[in-house]
Design a protein around this motif. Structure first.
Motif, short mmCIF file in Angstrom:
data_model
loop_
_atom_site.label_atom_id
_atom_site.label_comp_id
_atom_site.label_asym_id
_atom_site.label_seq_id
_atom_site.Cartn_x
_atom_site.Cartn_y
_atom_site.Cartn_z
N CYS A 28 -56.85 0.12 8.16
CA CYS A 28 -56.43 -0.55 9.39
C CYS A 28 -55.76 0.44 10.34
CB CYS A 28 -55.53 -1.73 9.03
SG CYS A 28 -55.19 -2.84 10.42
N ARG A 29 -54.54 0.16 10.82
CA ARG A 29 -53.88 1.02 11.78
C ARG A 29 -53.67 2.43 11.24
NH1 ARG A 29 -51.89 -3.91 11.25
NH2 ARG A 29 -51.50 -5.24 13.06
N SER A 30 -53.38 2.52 9.96
CA SER A 30 -53.12 3.83 9.36
C SER A 30 -54.37 4.70 9.31
CB SER A 30 -52.56 3.66 7.94
OG SER A 30 -51.34 2.94 7.96
N CYS A 40 -61.07 -0.14 10.05
CA CYS A 40 -60.26 0.53 11.07
C CYS A 40 -61.09 0.71 12.34
CB CYS A 40 -59.78 1.89 10.54
SG CYS A 40 -58.95 2.90 11.78
N PRO A 90 -59.16 2.59 18.35
CA PRO A 90 -58.32 1.71 19.16
C PRO A 90 -58.77 1.55 20.61
CG PRO A 90 -57.17 3.74 18.59
CD PRO A 90 -58.40 3.71 17.76
N THR A 120 -44.98 -1.77 12.24
CA THR A 120 -46.35 -2.06 12.66
C THR A 120 -46.47 -2.05 14.18
OG1 THR A 120 -46.72 -3.39 10.67
CG2 THR A 120 -48.19 -3.77 12.53
N LEU A 168 -46.39 1.57 15.38
CA LEU A 168 -47.64 2.27 15.13
C LEU A 168 -48.75 1.76 16.03
CD1 LEU A 168 -49.02 4.43 13.47
CD2 LEU A 168 -49.49 2.73 11.70
N ASP A 169 -48.78 0.45 16.29
CA ASP A 169 -49.77 -0.10 17.22
C ASP A 169 -49.64 0.53 18.60
OD1 ASP A 169 -51.14 -1.76 15.56
OD2 ASP A 169 -50.00 -3.56 16.05
N ALA A 217 -51.04 3.99 18.51
CA ALA A 217 -52.50 3.99 18.37
C ALA A 217 -53.19 3.61 19.68
CB ALA A 217 -52.91 3.03 17.25
#
Length: 850
Positions: free
Chosen positions: A664-666, A692, A695, A772, A775-776, A779
């Motif tokens: 996912c985000r990672s 993933c 973005p 989260t 990080l979003d 990204a």
């Protein structure tokens, strides 16, 4: 360029059409007629051969030779017509020859490429089954003494072996004509109409019924199998086919033939065994069925008859039990022999007997097919005539891609240069890159299976670990990565303080340790990770110690020490009792068998990777790196955060290939870490991005494409929601709504207000969701740059697919060497299901064979 098309006139005394007689249709002809009724003019019902001819071809002599072939074989004068709702053969006494000639010899540039384009176009032109002949011939002149003869026929009167028969007879007849001789081939012992009558003979019909009972029993509980498509099936769509070809290295082809002989099987049995293992690895399915074809010419008298004899058989294999490759090879040989022993039951009768669920969108019973191309064998050149005409020789017999009954139709073709793989596929379902990757995986699996050019052959997941060795244990601390080379060292319960000469060092390290952890009460024997530390914080702490003391502090030494006392003892050169101090450079296994580093941003994600670590096996260590509770303000970009991770990984693994996994985000973070490593010259063997999206994918699309993609994404998410509801009922909807509420920023803000007012307890998930959000934000502001190394994009069943959505989830423009794979598993974390992890591990193992 001279180009003319003509229907050859009748020779003197020849009347086209003439008297005709009718005969019953064979089972195969009946099936092809029904398919043509469903899809009139469907090119997948064509046999489009390309005969490469060496030697100067005379057009008039060529047409005379084909007229002799038409007179010789009733099937070439046959049309299929309906009478009372049933098809019958109508066999005319004479028919014209549709013939075209195109001269490409004066065309500059790629003449062979132009010829292939014409061949592909010719293969798609429809036939009218009610009008004979269901055959046409086109001569493409490529140069002096070099021609391509396109011979296209409808499958209802011809099959692949029939093309071999026609090619051999044509060379012989043309040679006789060019020498001024009257061709005198032996008359055929039987005609195709005789075979159609033979099918309903009492003895044969009874044997066919027994074979039908065998198939009804052996396939009674068969669940539909398909390789997960890149795009969904759409009702009412036309099927568009394309083809991918991969030529196997000569060494590999020779090794496969030798390996097959050593084990008492044919190369086709070996190829089937490899394909089943590959499909099992890609889907996680153990019970798999695919199709294949048999020639249906068991009687010697039928070898030279032109007609359609091919029957489709179902090969079913159970890969749910652990077996060696040799055992699977033996089992596949038995499966194929058993199928061939029951080949009299026509495929359409088998389908009727099983009555599978038919949605009109997918082939019945099997969607993947594998077959062996008939080889024409050597032909002798015709002798030159007295007039000096050049002899001709059949150089190659190939086929144009005209489509298939199946979603994926793999053909193993022997050539003078070795073996090649040709896969015709439904281009509405699969991307070309997906099929190309499938063929590449087949080659790598074959290499591993027969030990060609690769060490430690292990084509199937679960065999690589060498038997009973268990999976590598994940570190007990959710924040701490495993040493890539060593087991966790045994540490004594108590340790002596360093002597007075190390007091200054101890004081400095202790102060930094306590400050970074925010724990002024920590003793020198308290473990860093047990006290709330984690991997990335350890890298920063090491940097602080190096700056304050002027000493080099390898990160591996920090992980081995774990406490202030042990670290100071190591830095002072005092080997504390019970501590094993080894540099990674001293352990060759760390470089030879590098592990994976998984990037995650919360402690809860650590356990998420456990099934994948277990599926990868003991020879591929698995480490995790976790973000700390809040992103430091100085790392305001994802690139800077990735740099901190890169430094931590580089310190723990200073040599050997880097392998990264991100979910996912990672995953976005993992991609940037890999790009930075590659930019600095490190070998990045693989990056795995699980569910993933890139973005900025939707943002970068043109406005009209963005609207279409967003609409397809929403439809896909809604379809996934319906699948979840059918599977889990209302409980899924409740859990999903609860998750949405917990992740809502407004809800979390309200909880904080209520907590400060004394009306609610602290939110235990606040740290996770805040991280989260951070990080979003990083990204979404991230602008990826291309990464040249291998990238595997994994899609679970929760990811929407569609013709306007990138199967690479937006990474196509940035992953220059990227592949994608679809894995079974429901929900956002569904890729980590047992089946999903098996598929991922197998695909990773195959990519590692490069």
């Amino acid at each position: 360029m001279r180009h003319f098309t003509q229907e050859t006139p009748a020779v003197p005394g020849e009347a086209h059409g003439g008297d005709a007689f009718t005969a019953r249709c064979s089972h195969s002809q009946t099936r092809f007629w029904l398919l043509d009724q469903l899809r009139p003019g469907d090119p997948s019902l064509h046999v489009a051969a390309r005969w490469r001819i060496a030697g100067r071809l005379d057009a008039e002599t060529l047409t005379r030779a084909f007229r002799i072939l038409i007179d010789r074989h009733e099937a070439l004068r046959t049309s299929i017509v309906g009478e009372g709702g049933r098809p019958v053969q109508r066999i005319a006494s004479s028919v014209p020859l549709p013939f075209s000639e195109i001269d490409l010899s004066g065309l500059p540039g790629d003449r062979l490429g132009e010829a292939r384009a014409i061949a592909d176009s010719e293969a798609l032109k429809p036939f009218d089954l009610a009008r004979a002949p269901l055959l046409r011939v086109t001569l493409l002149r490529l140069g002096r003494g070099d021609s391509l003869l396109l011979v296209t026929a409808h499958h209802s009167i011809c099959d692949g072996w029939s093309m071999v028969v026609l090619a051999r007879e044509f060379v012989a007849i043309y040679g006789a004509l060019i020498r001024g001789q009257t061709p005198a081939p032996a008359p055929p012992a039987l005609h195709y109409a005789d075979f159609a009558e033979w099918e309903i003979a009492p003895g044969i019909a009874a044997a066919a019924e027994r074979d039908l009972a065998f198939w009804a029993q052996s396939l009674r509980d068969l669940a539909p199998f398909e390789l997960p498509p890149d795009h969904p099936r759409r009702p009412g769509r036309e099927r568009h086919f394309a083809a991918e070809t991969r030529r196997l290295p000569t060494e590999l082809g020779a090794r496969m033939e030798a390996y097959a002989r050593e084990h008492g099987v044919t190369p086709f049995v070996l190829a089937c065994t490899i394909l089943f293992g590959l499909l099992n690895a890609r889907t996680g399915r153990g019970d798999i069925a695919i199709g294949t074809q048999v020639l249906g010419r068991d009687e010697v008298e039928l070898e030279g008859v032109v007609g359609t004899f091919v029957n489709t058989l179902v090969l079913r294999s159970d890969l749910r039990t652990e077996q060696s490759f040799a055992d699977r090879l033996a089992a596949m040989r038995h499966t194929i022999l058993d199928a061939c022993d029951h080949a009299l039951a026509p495929f359409d009768r088998v389908v009727q007997a099983l009555a599978p669920c038919r949605d009109g969108l997918r082939p019945p019973l099997v969607s993947v097919n594998i077959r062996l191309r008939p080889a024409p064998g050597p032909t002798r050149p015709a002798l030159a005539s007295a007039e000096g005409s050049a002899p001709i020789r059949l150089v190659d017999l190939d086929y144009a891609a005209s489509g298939s009954f199946f979603d994926l139709d793999l053909e193993l073709a022997p050539t003078e240069a070795g073996w090649s793989l040709v896969c015709e596929y439904d281009a509405g379902l699969y991307e070309a890159a997906t099929v190309a990757a499938l063929l590449a995986d087949f080659e790598r699996s074959a290499c591993a299976a027969v030990g060609a050019r690769l060490p430690n052959p292990a084509p199937f997941a679960g065999e690589a670990s060498g038997g009973a060795a268990g999976p590598p244990p994940l570190d007990a601390s959710p924040d701490r990565p495993m040493d890539a080379a060593n087991d966790a060292p045994d540490r004594p319960e108590t340790l002596a303080e360093p002597d007075g000469g190390s007091d200054a060092l101890l004081i400095k390290v202790r102060a930094i340790w306590r400050e970074m952890l925010g724990r002024p009460d920590l003793s020198d024997d308290d473990d860093f990770f047990a006290s709330g530390g984690h991997s990335l914080l350890a890298a920063r702490l090491v940097a602080r110690i190096e700056a304050a003391t002027g000493r080099s502090v390898p990160l591996w030494s920090f992980f081995e020490a774990g406490t202030v006392a042990r670290l100071c003892a190591l830095l002072a050169g005092e080997a504390t009792a019970g501590v094993r101090h080894r540099s990674l450079q001293e352990v060759p296994r760390a470089a030879d068998r590098p592990g994976f580093t998984a990037i995650h941003h919360a402690a809860a994600d650590h356990e998420l990777y456990r099934p994948l670590a277990e599926a990868l096996g003991a020879d591929q260590p698995f480490a995790t790196l976790q973000l700390e509770s809040r992103l430091p303000p100085q790392e305001e970009t994802l690139e800077r955060l990735a740099g901190a991770y890169r430094d931590a990984i580089d310190a723990a693994q200073p040599r050997g290939p880097i392998r990264l996994v991100g979910f996912c985000r990672s995953g976005v973070l993992a991609f940037e870490i890999a790009r930075q490593f590659a930019e600095r010259g490190r070998d990045v063997a693989l990056v795995v991005l699980i569910d993933c999206w890139e973005p900025g994918y939707f943002r970068r699309l043109a406005p009209h494409e963005r609207v279409r993609a967003a609409s397809a994404y929403r439809r896909g998410r809604f379809a996934a929601l319906l699948r979840h509801l059918r599977r889990d009922g209302a409980a899924y909807l409740v859990s999903r709504t609860h998750l949405r509420l917990r992740s809502s920023r407004a809800w979390r803000r309200m909880r904080r207000i209520l907590h400060r007012a004394g009306f609610a307890s602290p939110n235990p998930e606040e740290t996770f969701w805040q991280l989260t959000d951070d990080l979003d934000a990083l990204a979404l502001a991230y602008e990826p740059r291309p990464h040249p190394g291998p990238v595997l994009v994994v899609r679970s069943e929760s990811i929407p697919v569609g013709p306007v959505l990138d199967p690479m989830l937006g990474w196509r423009d940035f992953a220059e060497n990227g592949e994608s794979v679809s894995v079974p598993g429901f929900g956002h974390e569904g890729a980590f299901s047992a089946a999903g992890c098996r598929v991922m591990a197998a695909k990773i193992s195959l990519m590692a064979c490069r």
